[in-house]
Scaffold this motif. Structure first.
Motif, mmCIF file in Angstrom:
data_model
loop_
_atom_site.group_PDB
_atom_site.id
_atom_site.type_symbol
_atom_site.label_atom_id
_atom_site.label_comp_id
_atom_site.label_asym_id
_atom_site.label_seq_id
_atom_site.Cartn_x
_atom_site.Cartn_y
_atom_site.Cartn_z
ATOM 1 N N THR A 103 3.133 -7.113 17.929
ATOM 2 C CA THR A 103 3.094 -5.727 18.372
ATOM 3 C C THR A 103 3.665 -4.866 17.257
ATOM 4 O OG1 THR A 103 3.338 -6.397 20.673
ATOM 5 C CG2 THR A 103 3.904 -4.110 20.123
ATOM 6 N N VAL A 104 2.888 -3.865 16.856
ATOM 7 C CA VAL A 104 3.279 -2.953 15.775
ATOM 8 C C VAL A 104 2.997 -1.527 16.234
ATOM 9 C CG1 VAL A 104 2.814 -4.657 13.946
ATOM 10 C CG2 VAL A 104 1.001 -3.080 14.657
ATOM 11 N N PRO A 105 3.599 -0.532 15.584
ATOM 12 C CA PRO A 105 3.254 0.845 15.926
ATOM 13 C C PRO A 105 1.759 1.090 15.648
ATOM 14 C CG PRO A 105 5.251 0.776 14.599
ATOM 15 C CD PRO A 105 4.661 -0.603 14.569
ATOM 16 N N ALA A 106 1.058 1.673 16.605
ATOM 17 C CA ALA A 106 -0.357 1.974 16.410
ATOM 18 C C ALA A 106 -0.512 3.047 15.339
ATOM 19 C CB ALA A 106 -0.979 2.432 17.724
ATOM 20 N N GLY A 107 -1.490 2.869 14.485
ATOM 21 C CA GLY A 107 -1.765 3.830 13.417
ATOM 22 C C GLY A 107 -1.651 3.171 12.048
ATOM 23 N N TRP A 108 -1.395 4.000 11.048
ATOM 24 C CA TRP A 108 -1.316 3.499 9.670
ATOM 25 C C TRP A 108 0.006 2.787 9.415
ATOM 26 C CZ3 TRP A 108 -5.107 2.902 6.329
ATOM 27 C CH2 TRP A 108 -6.290 3.624 6.538
ATOM 28 N N LEU A 109 -0.110 1.635 8.772
ATOM 29 C CA LEU A 109 1.047 0.836 8.379
ATOM 30 C C LEU A 109 0.994 0.568 6.886
ATOM 31 C CD1 LEU A 109 1.074 -1.954 11.126
ATOM 32 C CD2 LEU A 109 2.384 0.166 11.112
ATOM 33 N N ARG A 110 2.153 0.456 6.302
ATOM 34 C CA ARG A 110 2.269 -0.027 4.931
ATOM 35 C C ARG A 110 2.552 -1.514 5.038
ATOM 36 N NH1 ARG A 110 0.079 1.572 0.335
ATOM 37 N NH2 ARG A 110 1.363 1.103 -1.472
ATOM 38 N N VAL A 111 1.923 -2.299 4.197
ATOM 39 C CA VAL A 111 2.090 -3.749 4.185
ATOM 40 C C VAL A 111 2.622 -4.146 2.814
ATOM 41 C CG1 VAL A 111 0.909 -5.979 4.356
ATOM 42 C CG2 VAL A 111 0.133 -4.048 5.756
ATOM 43 N N ARG A 112 3.811 -4.754 2.785
ATOM 44 C CA ARG A 112 4.358 -5.290 1.527
ATOM 45 C C ARG A 112 4.289 -6.813 1.602
ATOM 46 N NH1 ARG A 112 10.151 -3.470 -0.150
ATOM 47 N NH2 ARG A 112 8.997 -1.541 -0.538
ATOM 48 N N VAL A 113 3.619 -7.402 0.638
ATOM 49 C CA VAL A 113 3.475 -8.847 0.550
ATOM 50 C C VAL A 113 4.305 -9.318 -0.640
ATOM 51 C CG1 VAL A 113 1.867 -10.753 0.216
ATOM 52 C CG2 VAL A 113 1.159 -8.725 1.526
ATOM 53 N N ALA A 114 5.304 -10.145 -0.366
ATOM 54 C CA ALA A 114 6.176 -10.683 -1.413
ATOM 55 C C ALA A 114 6.033 -12.203 -1.392
ATOM 56 C CB ALA A 114 7.622 -10.264 -1.164
ATOM 57 N N LYS A 115 5.631 -12.774 -2.533
ATOM 58 C CA LYS A 115 5.328 -14.202 -2.586
ATOM 59 C C LYS A 115 6.271 -14.923 -3.540
ATOM 60 C CE LYS A 115 1.014 -14.247 -3.614
ATOM 61 N NZ LYS A 115 -0.376 -14.691 -3.638
ATOM 62 N N SER A 116 6.639 -16.144 -3.152
ATOM 63 C CA SER A 116 7.542 -16.929 -3.993
ATOM 64 C C SER A 116 7.113 -18.390 -4.032
ATOM 65 C CB SER A 116 8.983 -16.814 -3.495
ATOM 66 O OG SER A 116 9.091 -17.279 -2.173
ATOM 67 N N ASN A 117 7.686 -19.103 -4.969
ATOM 68 C CA ASN A 117 7.422 -20.524 -5.187
ATOM 69 C C ASN A 117 6.017 -20.757 -5.723
ATOM 70 O OD1 ASN A 117 9.192 -22.650 -5.058
ATOM 71 N ND2 ASN A 117 8.335 -23.482 -3.179
ATOM 72 N N LEU A 118 5.468 -19.774 -6.400
ATOM 73 C CA LEU A 118 4.072 -19.848 -6.818
ATOM 74 C C LEU A 118 3.825 -20.846 -7.946
ATOM 75 C CD1 LEU A 118 3.086 -16.079 -6.636
ATOM 76 C CD2 LEU A 118 2.882 -17.858 -4.892
ATOM 77 N N VAL A 135 -0.463 -0.766 -4.629
ATOM 78 C CA VAL A 135 0.397 -0.797 -5.812
ATOM 79 C C VAL A 135 0.958 -2.206 -5.971
ATOM 80 C CG1 VAL A 135 2.438 0.033 -4.562
ATOM 81 C CG2 VAL A 135 2.326 0.283 -7.023
ATOM 82 N N VAL A 136 0.912 -2.714 -7.196
ATOM 83 C CA VAL A 136 1.519 -3.998 -7.511
ATOM 84 C C VAL A 136 2.914 -3.700 -8.056
ATOM 85 C CG1 VAL A 136 1.390 -6.097 -8.904
ATOM 86 C CG2 VAL A 136 -0.713 -5.065 -7.998
ATOM 87 N N LEU A 137 3.937 -4.144 -7.337
ATOM 88 C CA LEU A 137 5.317 -3.902 -7.743
ATOM 89 C C LEU A 137 5.800 -4.953 -8.737
ATOM 90 C CD1 LEU A 137 6.750 -3.027 -4.225
ATOM 91 C CD2 LEU A 137 6.088 -1.447 -6.038
ATOM 92 N N LYS A 138 5.229 -6.153 -8.638
ATOM 93 C CA LYS A 138 5.572 -7.232 -9.561
ATOM 94 C C LYS A 138 4.370 -8.154 -9.661
ATOM 95 C CE LYS A 138 9.125 -10.657 -10.592
ATOM 96 N NZ LYS A 138 10.390 -11.257 -10.095
ATOM 97 N N GLN A 139 3.923 -8.417 -10.854
ATOM 98 C CA GLN A 139 2.711 -9.211 -11.066
ATOM 99 C C GLN A 139 3.053 -10.639 -11.484
ATOM 100 O OE1 GLN A 139 -0.753 -7.915 -10.982
ATOM 101 N NE2 GLN A 139 -1.088 -10.122 -10.896
ATOM 102 N N TRP A 140 2.464 -11.621 -10.820
ATOM 103 C CA TRP A 140 2.576 -13.016 -11.230
ATOM 104 C C TRP A 140 1.276 -13.402 -11.901
ATOM 105 C CZ3 TRP A 140 -0.005 -17.581 -9.267
ATOM 106 C CH2 TRP A 140 0.501 -18.767 -9.792
ATOM 107 N N ALA A 141 1.389 -13.963 -13.061
ATOM 108 C CA ALA A 141 0.200 -14.400 -13.793
ATOM 109 C C ALA A 141 0.193 -15.920 -13.843
ATOM 110 C CB ALA A 141 0.206 -13.822 -15.203
ATOM 111 N N HIS A 142 -0.767 -16.516 -13.151
ATOM 112 C CA HIS A 142 -0.884 -17.969 -13.151
ATOM 113 C C HIS A 142 -1.204 -18.444 -14.560
ATOM 114 C CE1 HIS A 142 -1.660 -21.988 -11.820
ATOM 115 N NE2 HIS A 142 -2.911 -21.943 -12.208
ATOM 116 N N ARG A 143 -0.437 -19.408 -15.027
ATOM 117 C CA ARG A 143 -0.651 -19.910 -16.387
ATOM 118 C C ARG A 143 -1.515 -21.138 -16.395
ATOM 119 N NH1 ARG A 143 3.900 -16.847 -17.118
ATOM 120 N NH2 ARG A 143 5.643 -17.291 -16.682
#
Length: 160
Positions: A104-119, A152-160
């Motif tokens: 359950t979330v507020p109906a309407g526009w939401l900002r989604v931040r995806v933060a990934k680790s252990n990549l 917007v990308v706040l931090k970029q991971w570049a797969h090597r």
């Protein structure tokens, strides 16, 4: 406290969308979206993953924007999504939608931040990465009410 999910990232992706959405996320996977690791449609987003196995996903529904802690993660990206129904569906892209987790979330526009680790370790181990919590890709998803703004990308991971 976030809700913890273990989802199969089939086709290297996890989906978040408005309950009842019929958006085809395949149409928004551009080269840019692949680099950003986030494909955004109006009422749905797809999170790109480093692996094609199980990943750990933490969901946090917030009332306002969280502090920036991107230094603690490998990759951080934000996008906007409209959740008209007030029900956010979270699932692996080939999961059975009626069984998917709903929040359950507020109906309407939401900002989604995806933060990934252990990549790095997850990508290196590939199909064996989900056998141990220490090597499993982890994804934290935070959502809060906010007017739509560009990705917007706040931090970029570049797969090597």
């Amino acid at each position: 406290m976030p809700d913890e999910l273990r989802l199969f990232a089939d086709y290297y992706q996890i989906h978040l969308f408005d309950e009842g959405s019929v958006t085809d996320l395949g149409e928004v996977w551009t080269e840019e979206a692949m680099a950003d690791q986030l494909a955004v449609a109006e009422d749905a987003v797809a999170i790109g993953t480093a692996v094609n196995v199980f990943v750990e996903v933490a969901i946090e529904v917030l009332d306002r924007a969280p502090a920036d802690d991107s230094a603690d993660f490998d990759h951080v990206v934000e996008g906007s999504v409209e959740i008209r129904s007030g029900r956010l569906v979270v699932m692996g892209c080939t999961d059975f939608e009626p069984d998917a987790a709903r929040f359950t979330v507020p109906a309407g526009w939401l900002r989604v931040r995806v933060a990934k680790s252990n990549l790095e370790v997850a990508a290196r181990l590939g199909i064996d990465s989900d056998e141990d919590h220490a090597t499993t890709e982890r994804i934290r998803v935070q959502v809060w009410p906010a007017a739509p703004t560009p990705l917007v990308v706040l931090k970029q991971w570049a797969h090597r």
